[in-house]
Design an enzyme around this catalytic site. Structure first.
Site, PDB file in Angstrom:
ATOM      1  N   SER A  14       0.943  -1.238   0.012  1.00  0.00           N
ATOM      2  CA  SER A  14       0.119  -0.031  -0.012  1.00  0.00           C
ATOM      3  C   SER A  14       0.614   1.220   0.042  1.00  0.00           C
ATOM      4  O   SER A  14       1.790   1.418   0.512  1.00  0.00           O
ATOM      5  CB  SER A  14      -0.981   0.022   1.391  1.00  0.00           C
ATOM      6  OG  SER A  14      -1.389   1.368   1.340  1.00  0.00           O
ATOM      7  N   TYR A  34      -1.416  -0.886  10.633  1.00  0.00           N
ATOM      8  CA  TYR A  34      -1.595  -1.471   9.242  1.00  0.00           C
ATOM      9  C   TYR A  34      -0.472  -0.644   8.476  1.00  0.00           C
ATOM     10  O   TYR A  34       0.254  -1.279   7.583  1.00  0.00           O
ATOM     11  CB  TYR A  34      -3.135  -0.804   8.621  1.00  0.00           C
ATOM     12  CG  TYR A  34      -3.217  -0.969   7.231  1.00  0.00           C
ATOM     13  CD1 TYR A  34      -3.729  -2.181   6.949  1.00  0.00           C
ATOM     14  CD2 TYR A  34      -2.899  -0.024   6.279  1.00  0.00           C
ATOM     15  CE1 TYR A  34      -3.931  -2.409   5.475  1.00  0.00           C
ATOM     16  CE2 TYR A  34      -3.095  -0.211   5.111  1.00  0.00           C
ATOM     17  CZ  TYR A  34      -3.632  -1.564   4.513  1.00  0.00           C
ATOM     18  OH  TYR A  34      -3.862  -1.624   3.243  1.00  0.00           O
TER      19      TYR A  34
HETATM   20  N1  LIG Z   1      -9.169  -1.240  -0.389  1.00  0.00           N
HETATM   21  C1  LIG Z   1      -7.968  -0.393  -0.680  1.00  0.00           C
HETATM   22  O1  LIG Z   1      -7.919   0.866  -0.936  1.00  0.00           O
HETATM   23  C2  LIG Z   1      -6.387  -0.850  -0.403  1.00  0.00           C
HETATM   24  C3  LIG Z   1      -5.250   0.089  -0.941  1.00  0.00           C
HETATM   25  C4  LIG Z   1      -4.146  -0.316  -0.869  1.00  0.00           C
HETATM   26  C5  LIG Z   1      -3.779  -1.738  -0.634  1.00  0.00           C
HETATM   27  N2  LIG Z   1      -4.817  -2.590  -0.381  1.00  0.00           N
HETATM   28  C6  LIG Z   1      -4.434  -4.216   0.233  1.00  0.00           C
HETATM   29  O2  LIG Z   1      -5.226  -4.683  -0.829  1.00  0.00           O
HETATM   30  C7  LIG Z   1      -5.420  -6.084   0.065  1.00  0.00           C
HETATM   31  C8  LIG Z   1      -6.768  -6.483  -0.542  1.00  0.00           C
HETATM   32  O3  LIG Z   1      -7.582  -5.356   0.039  1.00  0.00           O
HETATM   33  P1  LIG Z   1      -9.038  -5.273  -0.428  1.00  0.00           P
HETATM   34  O4  LIG Z   1      -9.400  -3.970  -0.123  1.00  0.00           O
HETATM   35  O5  LIG Z   1      -9.528  -6.216  -1.168  1.00  0.00           O
HETATM   36  O6  LIG Z   1      -9.720  -5.855   1.162  1.00  0.00           O
HETATM   37  P2  LIG Z   1     -11.048  -6.766   1.225  1.00  0.00           P
HETATM   38  O7  LIG Z   1     -12.031  -6.484   0.677  1.00  0.00           O
HETATM   39  O8  LIG Z   1     -11.255  -6.550   2.872  1.00  0.00           O
HETATM   40  O9  LIG Z   1     -10.501  -8.429   1.209  1.00  0.00           O
HETATM   41  C9  LIG Z   1      -9.576  -8.923   2.012  1.00  0.00           C
HETATM   42  C10 LIG Z   1      -9.484 -10.441   1.719  1.00  0.00           C
HETATM   43  O10 LIG Z   1      -8.320 -10.792   2.820  1.00  0.00           O
HETATM   44  C11 LIG Z   1      -8.919 -11.953   3.315  1.00  0.00           C
HETATM   45  N3  LIG Z   1      -8.423 -12.350   4.606  1.00  0.00           N
HETATM   46  C12 LIG Z   1      -8.752 -11.355   5.596  1.00  0.00           C
HETATM   47  N4  LIG Z   1      -8.174 -12.005   6.675  1.00  0.00           N
HETATM   48  C13 LIG Z   1      -7.827 -13.298   6.346  1.00  0.00           C
HETATM   49  C14 LIG Z   1      -7.301 -14.544   7.100  1.00  0.00           C
HETATM   50  N5  LIG Z   1      -7.036 -14.551   8.494  1.00  0.00           N
HETATM   51  N6  LIG Z   1      -7.025 -15.602   6.316  1.00  0.00           N
HETATM   52  C15 LIG Z   1      -7.329 -15.622   4.954  1.00  0.00           C
HETATM   53  N7  LIG Z   1      -7.676 -14.699   4.468  1.00  0.00           N
HETATM   54  C16 LIG Z   1      -8.078 -13.504   5.128  1.00  0.00           C
HETATM   55  C17 LIG Z   1     -10.603 -11.977   3.123  1.00  0.00           C
HETATM   56  O11 LIG Z   1     -10.980 -13.101   3.041  1.00  0.00           O
HETATM   57  P3  LIG Z   1     -12.083 -13.829   4.227  1.00  0.00           P
HETATM   58  O12 LIG Z   1     -12.465 -12.835   5.281  1.00  0.00           O
HETATM   59  O13 LIG Z   1     -12.823 -14.786   3.740  1.00  0.00           O
HETATM   60  O14 LIG Z   1     -10.806 -14.626   4.987  1.00  0.00           O
HETATM   61  C18 LIG Z   1     -10.595 -10.964   1.815  1.00  0.00           C
HETATM   62  O15 LIG Z   1     -10.656 -12.187   0.653  1.00  0.00           O
HETATM   63  C19 LIG Z   1      -5.005  -5.727   1.138  1.00  0.00           C
HETATM   64  O16 LIG Z   1      -3.872  -6.416   1.301  1.00  0.00           O
HETATM   65  C20 LIG Z   1      -4.809  -4.545   1.502  1.00  0.00           C
HETATM   66  O17 LIG Z   1      -4.151  -3.841   2.651  1.00  0.00           O
HETATM   67  C21 LIG Z   1      -6.058  -2.090  -0.227  1.00  0.00           C
END
Ligand SMILES: NC(=O)c1ccc[n+]([C@@H]2O[C@H](COP(=O)([O-])OP(=O)(O)OC[C@H]3O[C@@H](n4cnc5c(N)ncnc54)[C@H](OP(=O)(O)O)[C@@H]3O)[C@@H](O)[C@H]2O)c1
Length: 208
Positions: free
Chosen positions: A146, A159
């Protein structure tokens, strides 16, 4: 990455991981896509979309034995595995100036989910990728970090620190693997509205 034959997406049950899994599935090279996450019902929704989408349930906070079992299961059932995308992540709001409000268990879960579990999984998947490299075949390790790992968001201090740590690790890994065919491709997604931000608060940017 366009040539990957079999791509594991850890954290594919929602958000960026789910979107990447479906987009990669649609590549002309027709890779197999293994979707992983905790929520079985989300995996069950994804898998019937194609014979090339396979589901494996995993909780990345389950500890190193559980992650060893997970990696062994994946590499045994899918020996063609040549890419892993680490999209699993969580984000919590902490007020550092109010230490009595800080739940250190939440912090530890955030640290394990966003950082230490990724190190553990890379350690377990790397032998498979080094074997491919010896055969002249490329492979891909794709950590999702990120921009908050570069410039911290003070409202999500731990985070941001986990993402800074993962960014640092990605650079070291890239350097140490430079003479192999194992490619480290760090992704810095832009701000994406997803379940990541659903929990306790809205981003300041969305408050207007
Ligand atoms: N959204 C943003 O603006 C943004 C920006 C920069 C970086 N990111 C990064 O991009 C990545 C994805 O983010 P997102 O926005 O797509 O988030 P999200 O919609 O909340 O998805 C998160 C994913 O992580 C999985 N997860 C969480 N805890 C877990 C565990 N203990 N074991 C296995 N899987 C787990 C969840 O699946 P389950 O709950 O089914 O386990 C879900 O599939 C993250 O690393 C985040 O830090 C996001």
């Amino acid at each position: 990455m366009n040539d990957a034959k079999c791509v594991l997406v850890v954290g594919a049950t929602a958000g960026i991981g789910r979107a990447l899994a479906l987009a990669i599935h649609d590549l002309p090279s027709k890779p197999t896509v293994i979707v992983a996450g905790r929520r079985q019902e989300r995996l069950d929704e994804l898998c019937p979309k194609s014979e090339r989408i396979k589901g494996v349930q995993v909780d990345v906070t389950g500890g190193k034995d559980s992650l060893k079992e997970f990696s062994t299961h994946v590499t045994t059932h899918y020996p063609e595995l040549d890419a892993v995308i680490f999209s699993s992540g969580i984000q919590h709001l902490f007020k550092l100036e109010e230490p009595e409000t800080i739940d250190l268990d939440l912090f530890e879960t955030e640290l394990v989910t966003n950082y230490t579990s990724v190190i553990t999984m890379i350690t377990y998947f790397l032998p498979q990728f080094l074997k491919l490299s010896e055969k002249g075949r490329p492979s891909f390790i794709v950590p999702i970090t990120s921009v908050l790992g570069i410039v911290p968001g003070p409202w999500v201090p731990y985070y941001s620190a986990t993402k800074a740590a993962l960014h640092s690790l990605s650079l070291s890994l890239h350097t140490q693997l430079k003479d192999t065919q194992v490619n480290v491709m760090e992704i810095f997604p832009p701000l994406v509205e997803s379940e990541l931000h659903d929990r306790k608060f809205k981003l300041p940017i969305f408050n207007d």
